[in-house]
Every structure is written in structure tokens, then in C-alpha cells.
Design a protein around this motif. Structure first.
Motif, mmCIF file in Angstrom:
data_model
loop_
_atom_site.group_PDB
_atom_site.id
_atom_site.type_symbol
_atom_site.label_atom_id
_atom_site.label_comp_id
_atom_site.label_asym_id
_atom_site.label_seq_id
_atom_site.Cartn_x
_atom_site.Cartn_y
_atom_site.Cartn_z
ATOM 1 N N GLY A 72 0.601 -1.286 0.075
ATOM 2 C CA GLY A 72 0.115 -0.480 0.355
ATOM 3 C C GLY A 72 0.867 1.028 0.226
ATOM 4 N N ARG A 73 2.321 1.119 -0.431
ATOM 5 C CA ARG A 73 3.245 1.789 -0.503
ATOM 6 C C ARG A 73 2.898 3.155 -1.128
ATOM 7 N N LEU A 74 2.639 2.845 -2.694
ATOM 8 C CA LEU A 74 2.452 3.693 -3.968
ATOM 9 C C LEU A 74 1.395 4.050 -3.604
ATOM 10 N N GLU A 75 -0.146 3.464 -2.676
ATOM 11 C CA GLU A 75 -1.553 4.073 -3.257
ATOM 12 C C GLU A 75 -1.392 5.182 -1.864
ATOM 13 N N ARG A 76 -0.445 5.154 -0.913
ATOM 14 C CA ARG A 76 -0.164 6.379 -0.054
ATOM 15 C C ARG A 76 0.310 7.379 -0.346
ATOM 16 N N THR A 77 0.721 7.350 -1.300
ATOM 17 C CA THR A 77 1.448 8.530 -1.875
ATOM 18 C C THR A 77 0.521 9.078 -3.360
ATOM 19 N N GLY A 78 -1.196 8.315 -3.198
ATOM 20 C CA GLY A 78 -1.778 8.929 -4.355
ATOM 21 C C GLY A 78 -1.666 7.940 -5.470
ATOM 22 N N ILE A 79 -1.048 7.501 -5.571
ATOM 23 C CA ILE A 79 -0.956 6.020 -6.754
ATOM 24 C C ILE A 79 -1.582 5.463 -6.750
ATOM 25 N N ILE A 80 -2.493 4.742 -7.562
ATOM 26 C CA ILE A 80 -3.553 3.576 -7.332
ATOM 27 C C ILE A 80 -2.900 2.526 -8.658
ATOM 28 N N MET A 81 -2.434 1.538 -8.113
ATOM 29 C CA MET A 81 -1.929 0.824 -9.367
ATOM 30 C C MET A 81 -2.561 -0.227 -9.740
ATOM 31 N N THR A 82 -2.854 -0.839 -10.280
ATOM 32 C CA THR A 82 -3.582 -2.447 -10.468
ATOM 33 C C THR A 82 -2.745 -3.235 -10.586
ATOM 34 N N TYR A 83 -3.291 -4.845 -10.216
ATOM 35 C CA TYR A 83 -2.609 -6.037 -10.691
ATOM 36 C C TYR A 83 -3.259 -7.686 -10.672
ATOM 37 N N PRO A 84 -3.201 -8.022 -11.395
ATOM 38 C CA PRO A 84 -4.439 -9.434 -11.591
ATOM 39 C C PRO A 84 -4.618 -9.811 -10.484
ATOM 40 N N CYS A 85 -5.702 -10.170 -9.471
ATOM 41 C CA CYS A 85 -5.965 -11.181 -8.961
ATOM 42 C C CYS A 85 -5.802 -12.217 -8.764
ATOM 43 N N GLU A 86 -4.885 -12.974 -8.020
ATOM 44 C CA GLU A 86 -4.712 -14.029 -8.142
ATOM 45 C C GLU A 86 -5.576 -15.228 -8.787
ATOM 46 N N MET A 87 -6.720 -15.611 -7.984
ATOM 47 C CA MET A 87 -7.362 -16.091 -8.931
ATOM 48 C C MET A 87 -7.765 -16.609 -10.100
ATOM 49 N N CYS A 88 -8.388 -14.848 -9.870
ATOM 50 C CA CYS A 88 -9.900 -14.504 -11.676
ATOM 51 C C CYS A 88 -8.296 -13.701 -12.639
ATOM 52 N N GLY A 89 -7.704 -13.316 -12.266
ATOM 53 C CA GLY A 89 -7.193 -12.530 -13.610
ATOM 54 C C GLY A 89 -7.602 -11.226 -13.403
ATOM 55 N N LYS A 90 -8.681 -10.941 -12.733
ATOM 56 C CA LYS A 90 -8.922 -9.270 -12.516
ATOM 57 C C LYS A 90 -8.647 -8.140 -12.451
ATOM 58 N N PRO A 91 -8.372 -6.731 -12.040
ATOM 59 C CA PRO A 91 -7.596 -5.915 -11.950
ATOM 60 C C PRO A 91 -8.362 -5.343 -10.646
ATOM 61 N N ILE A 92 -7.099 -5.645 -9.886
ATOM 62 C CA ILE A 92 -6.969 -4.982 -7.825
ATOM 63 C C ILE A 92 -5.794 -4.405 -7.902
ATOM 64 N N HIS A 93 -6.416 -3.514 -6.599
ATOM 65 C CA HIS A 93 -5.064 -2.787 -6.508
ATOM 66 C C HIS A 93 -4.533 -3.295 -4.786
ATOM 67 N N CYS A 101 -13.753 -12.516 -5.863
ATOM 68 C CA CYS A 101 -13.124 -13.892 -5.083
ATOM 69 C C CYS A 101 -13.287 -13.818 -3.157
ATOM 70 N N GLN A 102 -12.831 -12.904 -3.340
ATOM 71 C CA GLN A 102 -13.130 -12.659 -1.624
ATOM 72 C C GLN A 102 -14.638 -13.242 -0.811
ATOM 73 N N ASN A 103 -15.367 -12.710 -2.043
ATOM 74 C CA ASN A 103 -16.992 -12.926 -1.501
ATOM 75 C C ASN A 103 -17.303 -14.330 -1.398
ATOM 76 N N GLU A 104 -16.502 -14.667 -2.234
ATOM 77 C CA GLU A 104 -16.554 -16.530 -3.006
ATOM 78 C C GLU A 104 -16.285 -17.057 -1.645
ATOM 79 N N LEU A 105 -14.712 -16.953 -1.617
ATOM 80 C CA LEU A 105 -13.828 -17.206 -0.438
ATOM 81 C C LEU A 105 -14.762 -17.143 1.082
ATOM 82 N N GLY A 106 -15.752 -15.784 1.058
ATOM 83 C CA GLY A 106 -16.993 -15.777 2.332
ATOM 84 C C GLY A 106 -17.561 -16.857 2.202
ATOM 85 N N VAL A 107 -18.233 -16.854 0.878
ATOM 86 C CA VAL A 107 -19.059 -17.344 1.273
ATOM 87 C C VAL A 107 -19.110 -19.030 1.843
#
Ligand SMILES: [Zn+2]
Ligand SMILES: [Zn+2]
Length: 135
Positions: A72-93, A101-107
Motif C-alpha cells: 500500500g506504499r504507492l497507494e499512500r502517495t496517491g497512486i493506485i496501481m492495479t495488478y491481476p487477482c491471483e484467482m481470476c486475473g481481474k485487475p485489483i489494487h 473472489c473474496q466474497n466467493e471464499l467468504g461464502v
């Protein structure tokens, strides 16, 4: 005495005894700060660049940039970077997997502990039971 803590420095590639969390040797710690600034500046100019692109353009290790994103170091400087979700590949930050995927696991974990949304779950459960009985 083993060499369990011997790791390769992400910046200079030298082997060193890991003491902290990072795979960066003591002599490169200051360098990391410089590289971070470089990445930060690059992202200020090209906010939509992907991690891969940043790594290529700045010649900084992709894993190193990933670390900063995950921390979250980049995020703290106001930069939101995205990278692929480890499960489905959707961009996350943040984190390792995306919200859905978190919800799916949450279920899965909810049905094990099952305390949240008692009311809703009760209906679902009784519906499920009555379905089961019909069969
Ligand atoms: Zn180093
Ligand atoms: Zn996902």
C-alpha cells in the motif's frame, strides 16, 4: 547453522542474510528509496501504466514494484496501481485477490462459522431444507 535466511537481494542480486521482511540487502536499502521515487515519478507522468510497463521503463524489478503496491506504499502517495487477482486475473489494487473472489471464499468460510446475516441465512437454510425434503 543453516542458510535459511540467505536470500538474493532484489536490487543488486547479491546474497545476504535476511533479517527483516524485505529481500533487500542493507547496502541497497537507501537505493530502494531512490528506486521508489523513480517509480513514483514515472507514475505521476503515466498514471495508467501497468506494473510491467513501469518495470520495463524504469528498469526496476517487477517484484519490487509489486511489493510496494501490496504494502500500500504507492497507494499512500496517491497512486493506485492495479495488478491481476491471483484467482481470476481481474485487475485489483490491494490484497491478493479481488472482491468477488473474496466474497466467493467468504461464502465458504461463512457457512462454516455462520454467524453473519442470521435472518437471511435462516430463510435460505429453511428453503434448502424444505427442498431437500421434497426430493
Ligand atoms: Zn543489494
Ligand atoms: Zn478475482
Amino acid at each position: 547453522m543453516g542458510f535459511d535466511n540467505l536470500v538474493e537481494c532484489k536490487i543488486c542480486g547479491k546474497l545476504f542474510m535476511k533479517t527483516g521482511r524485505k529481500n533487500i540487502c542493507p547496502s541497497c536499502l537507501n537505493k530502494e528509496e531512490e528506486l521508489f521515487m523513480e517509480v513514483k515519478n514515472y507514475l505521476y507522468d503515466s498514471p495508467n501504466a501497468s506494473i510491467k510497463e513501469v518495470a520495463e521503463q524504469t528498469e526496476i524489478d517487477e517484484g519490487l514494484i509489486m511489493d510496494w503496491v501490496r504494502e500500500g506504499r504507492l497507494e499512500r502517495t496517491g497512486i493506485i496501481m492495479t495488478y491481476p487477482c491471483e484467482m481470476c486475473g481481474k485487475p485489483i489494487h490491494t490484497g491478493k485477490i479481488c472482491k468477488s473472489c473474496q466474497n466467493e471464499l467468504g461464502v465458504v468460510s461463512d457457512s462454516l462459522s455462520g454467524t453473519k446475516d442470521e435472518g437471511k441465512d435462516e430463510t435460505k437454510r429453511s428453503m434448502y431444507i424444505s427442498d431437500k425434503f421434497k426430493k
